[in-house]
Write a protein that holds these residues in place. Structure first.
Motif, PDB file in Angstrom:
ATOM      1  N   UNK A 198       6.243  -1.130   8.558  1.00  0.00           N
ATOM      2  CA  UNK A 198       7.548  -1.057   7.914  1.00  0.00           C
ATOM      3  C   UNK A 198       7.345  -0.296   6.617  1.00  0.00           C
ATOM      4  N   UNK A 199       8.055   0.834   6.458  1.00  0.00           N
ATOM      5  CA  UNK A 199       7.822   1.710   5.310  1.00  0.00           C
ATOM      6  C   UNK A 199       9.139   2.034   4.604  1.00  0.00           C
ATOM      7  N   UNK A 200       8.988   2.509   3.368  1.00  0.00           N
ATOM      8  CA  UNK A 200      10.145   2.926   2.558  1.00  0.00           C
ATOM      9  C   UNK A 200       9.816   4.283   1.952  1.00  0.00           C
ATOM     10  N   UNK A 201      10.714   5.276   2.135  1.00  0.00           N
ATOM     11  CA  UNK A 201      10.421   6.601   1.600  1.00  0.00           C
ATOM     12  C   UNK A 201      10.966   6.754   0.186  1.00  0.00           C
TER      13      UNK A 201
ATOM     14  N   UNK B 256      16.714   7.028  13.398  1.00  0.00           N
ATOM     15  CA  UNK B 256      17.726   7.754  12.645  1.00  0.00           C
ATOM     16  C   UNK B 256      17.074   8.748  11.687  1.00  0.00           C
ATOM     17  N   UNK B 257      16.570   8.247  10.549  1.00  0.00           N
ATOM     18  CA  UNK B 257      16.029   9.139   9.530  1.00  0.00           C
ATOM     19  C   UNK B 257      14.757   9.816  10.020  1.00  0.00           C
ATOM     20  N   UNK B 258      14.603  11.066   9.628  1.00  0.00           N
ATOM     21  CA  UNK B 258      13.457  11.868  10.030  1.00  0.00           C
ATOM     22  C   UNK B 258      12.572  12.102   8.810  1.00  0.00           C
ATOM     23  N   UNK B 259      11.280  11.838   8.971  1.00  0.00           N
ATOM     24  CA  UNK B 259      10.317  12.046   7.891  1.00  0.00           C
ATOM     25  C   UNK B 259       9.603  13.371   8.105  1.00  0.00           C
ATOM     26  N   UNK B 260       9.350  14.069   7.024  1.00  0.00           N
ATOM     27  CA  UNK B 260       8.654  15.349   7.102  1.00  0.00           C
ATOM     28  C   UNK B 260       7.164  15.161   6.832  1.00  0.00           C
TER      29      UNK B 260
ATOM     30  N   UNK C  87       7.547   2.737  11.429  1.00  0.00           N
ATOM     31  CA  UNK C  87       6.856   3.978  11.758  1.00  0.00           C
ATOM     32  C   UNK C  87       5.580   3.662  12.526  1.00  0.00           C
ATOM     33  N   UNK C  88       5.341   4.396  13.602  1.00  0.00           N
ATOM     34  CA  UNK C  88       4.115   4.231  14.374  1.00  0.00           C
ATOM     35  C   UNK C  88       2.923   4.530  13.477  1.00  0.00           C
ATOM     36  N   UNK C  89       1.944   3.629  13.456  1.00  0.00           N
ATOM     37  CA  UNK C  89       0.858   3.704  12.467  1.00  0.00           C
ATOM     38  C   UNK C  89       0.070   5.007  12.545  1.00  0.00           C
ATOM     39  N   UNK C  90      -0.123   5.539  13.746  1.00  0.00           N
ATOM     40  CA  UNK C  90      -0.955   6.737  13.859  1.00  0.00           C
ATOM     41  C   UNK C  90      -0.272   7.982  13.295  1.00  0.00           C
TER      42      UNK C  90
ATOM     43  N   UNK D 262       0.839  -1.188   0.000  1.00  0.00           N
ATOM     44  CA  UNK D 262       0.000   0.000   0.000  1.00  0.00           C
ATOM     45  C   UNK D 262       0.874   1.238   0.000  1.00  0.00           C
ATOM     46  N   UNK D 263       0.239   2.392  -0.005  1.00  0.00           N
ATOM     47  CA  UNK D 263       0.954   3.664   0.018  1.00  0.00           C
ATOM     48  C   UNK D 263       0.377   4.545   1.116  1.00  0.00           C
ATOM     49  N   UNK D 264       1.209   5.429   1.631  1.00  0.00           N
ATOM     50  CA  UNK D 264       0.755   6.292   2.707  1.00  0.00           C
ATOM     51  C   UNK D 264       1.434   7.644   2.672  1.00  0.00           C
ATOM     52  N   UNK D 265       0.949   8.540   3.548  1.00  0.00           N
ATOM     53  CA  UNK D 265       1.478   9.892   3.658  1.00  0.00           C
ATOM     54  C   UNK D 265       1.727  10.201   5.127  1.00  0.00           C
ATOM     55  N   UNK D 266       2.881  10.787   5.431  1.00  0.00           N
ATOM     56  CA  UNK D 266       3.236  11.123   6.806  1.00  0.00           C
ATOM     57  C   UNK D 266       2.349  12.268   7.292  1.00  0.00           C
ATOM     58  N   UNK D 267       1.769  12.107   8.497  1.00  0.00           N
ATOM     59  CA  UNK D 267       0.870  13.118   9.047  1.00  0.00           C
ATOM     60  C   UNK D 267       1.617  14.231   9.746  1.00  0.00           C
ATOM     61  N   UNK D 268       2.774  13.918  10.332  1.00  0.00           N
ATOM     62  CA  UNK D 268       3.543  14.897  11.097  1.00  0.00           C
ATOM     63  C   UNK D 268       5.007  14.462  11.072  1.00  0.00           C
TER      64      UNK D 268
END
Length: 379
Positions: free
Chosen positions: A183-186, A117-121, A194-197, A96-102
């Motif tokens: 488990x996600x890949x950017x 380590x890595x920070x998602x925007x 990544x925590x699901x919420x 599936x695909x998703x978008x980071x909320x915060x």
């Protein structure tokens, strides 16, 4: 002679750390009052020069030197672990695909206390690879909720002796609160948990109104139809190309032993110019991924033998398989025997694809929450 031999000794390998903060600065001394000597960003590689009092003296690739707090950097070992995780899952297909909320951290393993380590925007796009579920971490000093014993009156109130105390009914311990992790890949290929919420699964806005209080776990395009009068827009312009979707959904609840419990197919009504439910299956124990493909006529009809139509396949738990339990360490759910179910879209009709003469095997079905509560009350 000793001086001459020294030139043959190799230079000691530099030790590195990597910035985990979104951005921070270096300072010239470890003190309440100091001067900035440079700025660094998430993922930047720094050479370690010295360590002292929870600080690290580093040198940037641009030659800037200064002190940075240890909590804002990751070790080479952590970097190597993330690199190995990305390599291991580089070819995994996305479920599936998703978008980071915060703003959020990628963790090396499920769990809030694991290395990050890595920070998602906010707004970053992600590919979803797998799910895990673990008990929610309890903050130090926090008190766990305890079940309260309920008094049970075994005789009519009028028959109770003065001063007697009703017996207390034993109440089972409350289960721990759970958290789901993905488990996600950017877009850069960075992989982590990544925590699901902190992420929203991508689903068309036109379908979310039909979710009926369920969480859309995945939405996949089966086919397209052309409707010049659809009223749909893309980038501000009319878009007659309308996708047909298969979606999988589940309750808004963490810790489920399956990925979804409902499947729905949404087709487009060319007369009413709207989505409609063409197929729905509920009360299942389904597992990702959902595979979209094309299927030929399994019955070998001459009229359809050369026709391949959109199809989708997913797996459900077999009736004889034991209820899966998430792994206590990894949080991964590994179901036992599963059944592959394939459906084909014929116009606006969804039909299951089975070999001629075969019988669909029995499946497991989760007990609805309302029914569970009813059974407890009856007891």
């Amino acid at each position: 002679m000793l001086a001459g031999c020294a030139q043959f000794h190799g230079k000691p390998a530099d030790k590195y750390v990597y910035v985990t903060a979104k951005e921070t600065y270096l300072k010239d001394r470890i003190a309440a009052v100091s001067n900035r000597t440079g700025n660094v960003e998430n993922g930047e590689k720094l050479i370690v020069l010295e360590r002292a009092r929870r600080y690290v003296k580093v040198k940037t690739p641009q030659g800037q030197i200064g002190w940075i707090q240890e909590k804002d950097v990751a070790s080479q070992q952590t970097f190597d672990a993330f690199d190995a995780l990305s390599t291991k899952h580089a070819k995994d297909p996305a479920v599936g695909n998703g978008t980071v909320r915060d703003i959020a951290n990628l963790h090396i393993a499920p769990g809030r206390e694991t290395e990050h380590f890595f920070l998602l925007a906010e707004g970053d796009k992600l590919q979803i690879l797998a799910r895990a579920t673990l008990p929610k971490a309890v903050a130090p000093g926090a008190q766990l909720a305890k079940p309260v014993a309920r008094p049970v009156v075994k005789a009519a109130i009028g028959k109770l002796k003065t001063g007697s105390t009703p017996a207390a009914e034993a109440v089972p311990a409350l289960p721990p609160a759970m958290e789901d992790w993905w488990l996600v890949r950017d877009a850069k290929g960075h992989t982590g948990w990544l925590l699901s919420r902190l992420m929203e699964v991508d689903a068309p806005e036109a379908l979310t109104r039909y979710a009926e209080g369920q969480r859309i776990v995945g939405a996949y395009v089966l086919a397209h139809v052309n409707d010049p009068e659809s009223g749909q827009l893309r980038d501000g312009h009319p878009d007659p190309d309308i996708p047909i979707y298969v979606t999988v959904l589940s309750a808004y609840k963490a810790g489920l032993p399956y990925d979804f419990d409902q499947v729905r197919v949404f087709t487009w009504n060319l007369k009413k110019h709207r989505y409609e439910t063409a197929f729905r299956e509920k009360n299942i124990e389904g597992y990702l991924p959902v595979v979209v493909n094309e299927a030929a006529d399994p019955y070998g009809h001459a009229a359809n033998s050369a026709v391949s139509l959109p199809s989708f396949t997913y797996r459900v738990l077999a009736a004889e398989a034991p209820a899966p339990v998430p792994d206590a360490v990894t949080g991964l759910v590994a179901p036992g025997k599963t059944i592959a179910k394939t459906y084909r879209l014929e116009g606006n009709v969804t039909r299951r694809v089975l070999a001629p003469g075969s019988v669909a095997p029995a499946e497991a079905h989760p007990v609805p929450e309302a029914e569970k509560k009813g059974k407890k009350r009856k007891k």
